[in-house]
Design an enzyme around this catalytic site. Structure first.
Site, short mmCIF file in Angstrom:
data_model
loop_
_atom_site.label_atom_id
_atom_site.label_comp_id
_atom_site.label_asym_id
_atom_site.label_seq_id
_atom_site.Cartn_x
_atom_site.Cartn_y
_atom_site.Cartn_z
CG LEU A 57 10.53 10.65 -4.01
CD1 LEU A 57 9.71 10.14 -5.19
CD2 LEU A 57 10.65 12.17 -4.06
CG HIS A 68 8.67 14.21 -1.85
ND1 HIS A 68 9.47 13.66 -0.88
CD2 HIS A 68 9.24 15.40 -2.17
CE1 HIS A 68 10.48 14.46 -0.62
NE2 HIS A 68 10.37 15.53 -1.38
CG ASP A 120 10.71 23.29 1.90
OD1 ASP A 120 11.25 23.25 3.01
OD2 ASP A 120 10.66 22.29 1.15
#
Ligand code: PAF
Length: 280
Positions: free
Chosen positions: A33, A37, A150
């Site tokens: 992480l 995140h 993403d």
């Protein structure tokens, strides 16, 4: 904060939370992480009553010569970060818990997953869809948070949720960047100082394209050429693709559609594959 490792345990937990009328917000991760995140966790906390974060390096989304073996695994540090950030529960199953011997059913998205990263990573989104659907079935979240970095993954998952009538709201969180512009990614840990220096050209190129659009350039070829030009000045970078697409359908655009046009880039920085994007 507790860490659960079996499907039975998390199902029981989730059922009791729902029975108590609480909304579960889910942040699926592969661990390692970083601040990006943590910003997903912060957003998750505003969307419901309980935050579940999964840590699972999903073998099926890695191709045969990709970085599954060396993908960073740091569960202890990850747990400490989650605890400090207010995660209620970590789900960290072993491979065999999610992929029992003889597992043979996969989820395939047939359109969006075949473009952009799907061209050079043909099994990637099959692995992503399969694990994300499994995790949704196990955790039963009301909301799930994914990083916009993403962008293709977000589009593919939204399509899966729509087409398979899943009862979960997908929220995309903005990309977090280091102060020098590099989009945060667990894979940045692979970069040497020299590689990282060259990788900065990725965000620089995308920001340049945005500036050009803001100053009135609408010719897509010119924008793409400028991005490629900036990237090609770095000897460690090799362009995999530079695409201007609709952020949801991923269809190639020939015109800028404000708020919908996504400029997405994938490059090799030596042996490290990096992606980034901006919405224009
Ligand atoms: O984005 C990721 O970290 C992974 O692709 C995901 C969504 C956790 C599935 O393994």
């Amino acid at each position: 904060m507790q860490t659960l490792r079996t499907i039975a345990e998390i199902r029981a937990w989730s059922a009791s939370e729902h029975a108590a009328g609480r909304r579960i917000v889910f942040v699926p991760t592969m661990g390692a992480l970083h601040e990006g995140h943590l910003s997903l966790i912060d957003l998750a906390r505003t969307k419901g009553d309980r935050v579940v974060l999964s840590i699972f390096v999903n073998a099926t989304q890695f191709g045969p010569n990709e970085d599954f073996e060396k993908y960073p695994r740091r569960e202890e540090e990850d747990s400490a970060l989650c605890e400090a950030r207010g995660v209620d529960l970590i789900f960290a199953p072993a491979h065999g818990e999610l992929y029992p011997e003889g597992h043979s059913v996969f989820v395939v998205e047939e359109a969006l997953a075949k473009t952009m990263c799907g061209i050079s990573r043909p099994v990637h989104f099959r692995g992503v869809c399969t694990i994300v659907l499994k995790l949704f079935n196990i955790v039963s979240p009301d909301v799930a948070i994914f990083g916009q970095k993403d962008a293709q993954q977000v589009a593919v998952i939204r399509r899966m949720v729509r087409d398979l009538d899943l009862l979960v709201e997908i929220v995309a969180a903005p990309t977090l960047r280091d102060p020098d512009g590099l989009a945060m990614s667990s894979r940045n840990a692979y970069l040497s100082t020299a590689q990282r220096e060259e990788a900065l050209a990725i965000s620089k190129a995308l920001f340049r394209a945005r500036e050009m659009v803001e100053s009135g350039v609408v010719n897509i070829d010119r924008l793409q050429a400028e991005i490629i030009h900036i990237l090609s000045q770095k000897r460690r970078l090799r362009v995999i693709y530079v695409a201007l697409v609709d952020r949801d359908s991923l269809e190639v655009l020939r015109d800028i559609v404000p708020g919908r046009s996504l400029f997405a880039v994938a490059v090799w920085c030596d042996q490290v594959r990096l992606i980034d994007n901006i919405v224009l």
